[in-house]
Design a protein around this motif. Structure first.
Motif, mmCIF file in Angstrom:
data_model
loop_
_atom_site.group_PDB
_atom_site.id
_atom_site.type_symbol
_atom_site.label_atom_id
_atom_site.label_comp_id
_atom_site.label_asym_id
_atom_site.label_seq_id
_atom_site.Cartn_x
_atom_site.Cartn_y
_atom_site.Cartn_z
ATOM 1 N N GLN A 216 0.807 -1.212 0.000
ATOM 2 C CA GLN A 216 0.000 0.000 0.000
ATOM 3 C C GLN A 216 0.843 1.267 0.000
ATOM 4 N N ILE A 217 2.052 1.199 0.520
ATOM 5 C CA ILE A 217 2.872 2.409 0.620
ATOM 6 C C ILE A 217 3.523 2.791 -0.702
ATOM 7 N N GLY A 218 3.500 1.907 -1.720
ATOM 8 C CA GLY A 218 4.125 2.264 -2.981
ATOM 9 C C GLY A 218 4.517 1.067 -3.819
ATOM 10 N N THR A 219 5.595 1.228 -4.585
ATOM 11 C CA THR A 219 6.076 0.187 -5.490
ATOM 12 C C THR A 219 7.592 0.093 -5.389
ATOM 13 N N PHE A 220 8.111 -1.154 -5.369
ATOM 14 C CA PHE A 220 9.541 -1.400 -5.321
ATOM 15 C C PHE A 220 9.886 -2.390 -6.437
ATOM 16 N N ILE A 221 10.914 -2.083 -7.222
ATOM 17 C CA ILE A 221 11.270 -2.921 -8.371
ATOM 18 C C ILE A 221 12.773 -3.180 -8.370
ATOM 19 N N PHE A 222 13.134 -4.424 -8.558
ATOM 20 C CA PHE A 222 14.530 -4.832 -8.748
ATOM 21 C C PHE A 222 14.648 -5.506 -10.104
ATOM 22 N N THR A 223 15.679 -5.154 -10.882
ATOM 23 C CA THR A 223 15.920 -5.818 -12.166
ATOM 24 C C THR A 223 17.393 -6.193 -12.286
ATOM 25 N N TYR A 224 17.620 -7.307 -12.931
ATOM 26 C CA TYR A 224 18.980 -7.747 -13.263
ATOM 27 C C TYR A 224 18.974 -8.187 -14.722
ATOM 28 N N GLY A 225 19.944 -7.713 -15.494
ATOM 29 C CA GLY A 225 20.024 -8.082 -16.895
ATOM 30 C C GLY A 225 21.440 -8.430 -17.310
ATOM 31 N N LYS A 226 21.558 -9.404 -18.187
ATOM 32 C CA LYS A 226 22.850 -9.809 -18.730
ATOM 33 C C LYS A 226 22.695 -10.069 -20.223
ATOM 34 N N GLU A 227 23.575 -9.476 -21.012
ATOM 35 C CA GLU A 227 23.567 -9.678 -22.458
ATOM 36 C C GLU A 227 24.845 -10.369 -22.894
ATOM 37 N N TRP A 228 24.723 -11.111 -23.982
ATOM 38 C CA TRP A 228 25.865 -11.748 -24.624
ATOM 39 C C TRP A 228 25.851 -11.359 -26.094
ATOM 40 N N ASN A 229 26.997 -10.938 -26.605
ATOM 41 C CA ASN A 229 27.123 -10.530 -27.998
ATOM 42 C C ASN A 229 28.311 -11.244 -28.598
ATOM 43 N N SER A 230 28.195 -11.622 -29.861
ATOM 44 C CA SER A 230 29.262 -12.395 -30.496
ATOM 45 C C SER A 230 30.539 -11.579 -30.691
ATOM 46 N N GLU A 231 30.457 -10.235 -30.597
ATOM 47 C CA GLU A 231 31.632 -9.404 -30.850
ATOM 48 C C GLU A 231 32.079 -8.580 -29.649
ATOM 49 N N VAL A 232 31.166 -8.235 -28.753
ATOM 50 C CA VAL A 232 31.522 -7.438 -27.576
ATOM 51 C C VAL A 232 31.010 -8.153 -26.336
ATOM 52 N N ASN A 233 31.489 -7.713 -25.177
ATOM 53 C CA ASN A 233 31.121 -8.371 -23.918
ATOM 54 C C ASN A 233 30.462 -7.367 -22.984
ATOM 55 N N PRO A 234 29.126 -7.207 -23.076
ATOM 56 C CA PRO A 234 28.443 -6.240 -22.217
ATOM 57 C C PRO A 234 28.533 -6.637 -20.750
ATOM 58 N N PRO A 235 28.529 -5.655 -19.855
ATOM 59 C CA PRO A 235 28.602 -5.945 -18.425
ATOM 60 C C PRO A 235 27.234 -6.366 -17.879
ATOM 61 N N ASP A 236 27.234 -6.891 -16.642
ATOM 62 C CA ASP A 236 25.979 -7.177 -15.960
ATOM 63 C C ASP A 236 25.283 -5.854 -15.614
ATOM 64 N N MET A 237 23.945 -5.869 -15.656
ATOM 65 C CA MET A 237 23.162 -4.669 -15.385
ATOM 66 C C MET A 237 22.283 -4.891 -14.151
ATOM 67 N N TYR A 238 22.207 -3.867 -13.285
ATOM 68 C CA TYR A 238 21.397 -3.936 -12.074
ATOM 69 C C TYR A 238 20.552 -2.680 -11.927
ATOM 70 N N SER A 239 19.453 -2.803 -11.238
ATOM 71 C CA SER A 239 18.654 -1.634 -10.917
ATOM 72 C C SER A 239 17.817 -1.895 -9.670
ATOM 73 N N LEU A 240 17.768 -0.925 -8.770
ATOM 74 C CA LEU A 240 16.871 -0.922 -7.621
ATOM 75 C C LEU A 240 16.126 0.413 -7.637
ATOM 76 N N SER A 241 14.790 0.377 -7.613
ATOM 77 C CA SER A 241 14.024 1.607 -7.691
ATOM 78 C C SER A 241 12.773 1.510 -6.831
ATOM 79 N N TYR A 242 12.228 2.681 -6.501
ATOM 80 C CA TYR A 242 11.025 2.685 -5.677
ATOM 81 C C TYR A 242 10.187 3.924 -5.983
ATOM 82 N N LEU A 243 8.900 3.828 -5.694
ATOM 83 C CA LEU A 243 7.971 4.948 -5.691
ATOM 84 C C LEU A 243 7.140 4.809 -4.430
ATOM 85 N N VAL A 244 7.320 5.742 -3.487
ATOM 86 C CA VAL A 244 6.697 5.647 -2.170
ATOM 87 C C VAL A 244 5.717 6.802 -1.985
ATOM 88 N N HIS A 245 4.516 6.474 -1.484
ATOM 89 C CA HIS A 245 3.524 7.491 -1.164
ATOM 90 C C HIS A 245 3.865 8.061 0.213
#
Length: 660
Positions: A400-429
């Protein structure tokens, strides 16, 4: 307040930011622990629960919409979309949003968008969730996108990389058409005539019932664009008339949505062609050019989504083909070509998402992607093919107080090596029905484009991917009764560190090449206030938007340390006021863009632009009619956004839209 050495303010933006920056590798363990906690909480809350109450709007909401509710998102008002419906997307965004438009001239000229001090290659443009940025250049040419072709135009500031992927440091632009499941049908004809021999015509139609929703359009536009301007780079600053600046475009966009036994199927096709004569530059003598460019693109997708118990499954496959031909004869007597360049790209994009509703408050998304990419041009040593895949895991918690979101992403490319991606976010009333607070800490990256890596005599195979971190804090005052109406205020502070920034710079003579310039830092604030006065007989909506940004080279070992990056204005101001009474609407809109540096070390002057508009609608026995008129650049100012490329002066636009 935002001095380059005054960083203490931003340290308040997100609790635990120091931990995030210095120990982000250790966050992997934290996120695994968080994931376990999510599952445990979900299990504990769903034991004995046979039915989870899931709203229909949430079932239909795609992944990007479901997981970006904590972001700052601004929906462009439908009145403004209609008002600038005959213009390209860059004109609409330049007038209405806190974005930085870079344009090489009038209607049809190359136009790109950057946000929050980021470049066009760090800003994603998406059509129904499909990224349409060029595979070869990394940016999206907004002159190829008609502003009136979409029901929804949304600006997502600082879009999360672990959710969107490569190139979203600045944010994202979302374009979509919304299905309507009511029994409706309409056919319409829109036409607009403008100064400098510009014409636009669009045939559009819609049909819907409880199981099918269709919308389609076909459009054609032509512009001579032979406006006059003051050439301040020529002796005596003479008035010149631009020639060889014709633009012709045509295309179609079709969208079909089906609801078959709660199986939602989406299909879309977008095809268009643009032919553009490229005018000469400002400078000594009259503008002379023999350059031409032809762009054509074909985009198509099919998607499916369904709710099965506590699981929502979505799959989408898209095919994109882009072609560009650029020629330059060099002189009027040259029957051959001084330059002849063709470049083509093909993409097959596949996306599958599984959402698990653990309870009314918890959901977990698992997303997988596979993309096949190909660049075809004699400007590369050979045709280039790359394969990339991606995995994303996200958890969303909505108490009831809001929204909390966590995301983790990882990409693989045949030519480059992208890093791991993270995110922590919130919207609080913070204060119910009064104050909301939102915050975010995340990583970002951008892989080098095909042109940056493979272009003969200019490309750089040693380029490193851009990567870094960013965080922000937002404060929202929800609609409150004040000043005889209602007032809404949205304030945001943000900061981003980017390593291995890629820029094209002159290396010798007229040859430009991409290089990593090291670290860059972006920090700033944006604020938007909207006041609505609603009377029984009329209403007035007034909006004031301001953005301050400081984007500079932060490489202490480099020659340009603390120098502002090219074409990054420090100040943007957008003001608009609209008056509605009965079938009439009147509007005034003003924009300010401060002075910018160029990459060559020169300056582009600030500019102030004012537009005025009027609209009237009425109904007949057979049709609904909407009449529009507007004056752009009312003060008839000579200005430029990119050095040496003149922009048009005062222009009149008259339009009619007849809907049967």
């Amino acid at each position: 307040m935002f001095g380059r050495r005054s960083n203490f303010l931003f340290l308040l933006v997100y609790p635990g930011v120091f931990f995030f920056i210095r120990y982000k590798m250790k966050l992997k363990f934290l996120f695994v622990l968080l994931g376990s906690f999510v599952s445990l909480c979900g299990w504990s809350q769903t034991v004995g629960i046979d039915t989870i109450q899931i709203k229909t709007v949430d079932i239909l909401a795609p992944r990007l919409q479901h997981l970006s509710t904590t972001e700052k998102k601004v929906q462009i008002d439908s009145i403004l979309i209609q008002r600038y419906g005959g213009s390209d997307l860059s004109s609409l965004l330049q007038k209405t949003s806190l974005v930085n438009i870079s344009s090489n001239g009038s209607l049809g000229a190359l136009s790109t968008v950057g946000m929050r001090g980021a470049s066009a290659t760090q800003t994603s443009v998406n059509w129904n969730g499909i990224p349409v940025n060029s595979l070869t250049t990394g940016s999206a040419d907004l002159s190829l996108i008609n502003a009136g072709s979409f029901d929804n135009v949304q600006v997502v500031y600082g879009a999360t990389a672990s959710l969107y992927g490569s190139g979203t440091l600045g944010g994202a632009i979302e374009l979509s058409n919304t299905p309507d499941w009511k029994n409706k049908s309409s056919v319409g004809l829109m036409s607009e005539i403008s100064s400098f021999s510009n014409y636009k015509t669009k045939l559009h139609g819609k049909y819907s019932n409880k199981w099918i929703s269709y919308s389609g359009q076909a459009f054609f536009q032509y512009g001579k664009n032979d406006f006059t301007y003051t050439d301040k780079y020529d002796f005596g600053s003479p008035t010149e008339r631009l020639n060889h600046n014709q633009n012709r475009a045509f295309g179609t966009i079709q969208n079909l949505h089906l609801n078959i036994n709660k199986n939602y199927v989406d299909l879309g096709v977008w095809y268009q062609v643009k032919e553009k004569n490229i005018a000469g530059l400002m400078g000594i003598g009259k503008p002379v050019s023999f350059q031409k460019q032809r762009d054509s693109s074909f985009k198509a997708f099919v998607g499916w989504k369904k709710l099965m118990g506590k699981f929502r499954v979505e799959a989408k496959s898209a095919y994109l083909s882009d072609y560009l031909k650029y020629t330059d004869r060099g002189s009027a007597n040259n029957t051959g070509y001084k330059v002849f360049s063709e470049i083509e790209s093909k993409r097959w994009l596949n996306d599958m998402n599984l959402r698990w509703y653990l309870s009314d408050q918890w959901s977990v998304d698992v997303n997988g992607k596979y993309n096949w990419l190909k660049g075809i041009t004699n400007n590369y040593i050979k045709d280039i093919t790359e394969n990339e895949s991606r995995l994303m895991i996200a958890a969303k918690y909505t108490p009831q107080i809001g929204t909390f979101i966590f995301t983790y992403g990882k990409e693989w490319n045949s030519e480059v090596n992208p890093p791991d991606m993270y995110s922590l976010s919130y919207l609080v009333h913070l204060v119910s029905n009064l104050i909301d607070v939102r915050g975010k800490a995340s990583t970002h990256y951008r892989r080098p484009t095909f042109n940056e890596r493979y272009w003969i005599n200019a490309g750089n195979l040693k380029l490193k991917s851009e990567e870094g971190w960013n965080y922000e804090l937002g404060l929202v005052m929800l609609s409150q009764n004040v000043l005889y109406g209602s007032l809404t205020v949205d304030l945001n502070l943000y900061r981003a560190q980017n390593d291995n920034l890629i820029v094209w710079k002159p290396v010798h003579g007229t040859v430009w090449s991409p290089v990593n310039i090291g670290k860059s830092l972006i920090q700033g604030v944006d604020i938007e206030a909207t006041h609505l006065l609603d009377d029984m007989n009329y209403s007035i909506r007034t909006s004031l938007k301001y953005a301050y940004n400081d984007a500079y080279d932060n490489d202490k070992e480099g020659e340009k340390y603390q120098e502002t990056l090219g074409y990054r204005p420090h100040h943007l101001i957008k003001f608009s006021s609209d008056y509605f009474r009965g079938n009439w609407n009147l509007g005034i809109l003003s924009t300010f863009r401060s002075e910018t540096n160029t990459w060559e070390g020169d300056k582009v002057d600030e500019n102030v632009l004012v537009d005025m508009s009027v609209g009237y609608r009425f109904n007949t026995k057979f049709a609904n009619v909407r009449l529009t008129g507007r004056v752009e650049n009312l003060l008839d100012k000579s200005y430029e956004i990119v050095r040496f490329y003149p922009m048009p002066g005062r222009a009149f636009h008259f339009g009619v839209n007849i809907i049967f």
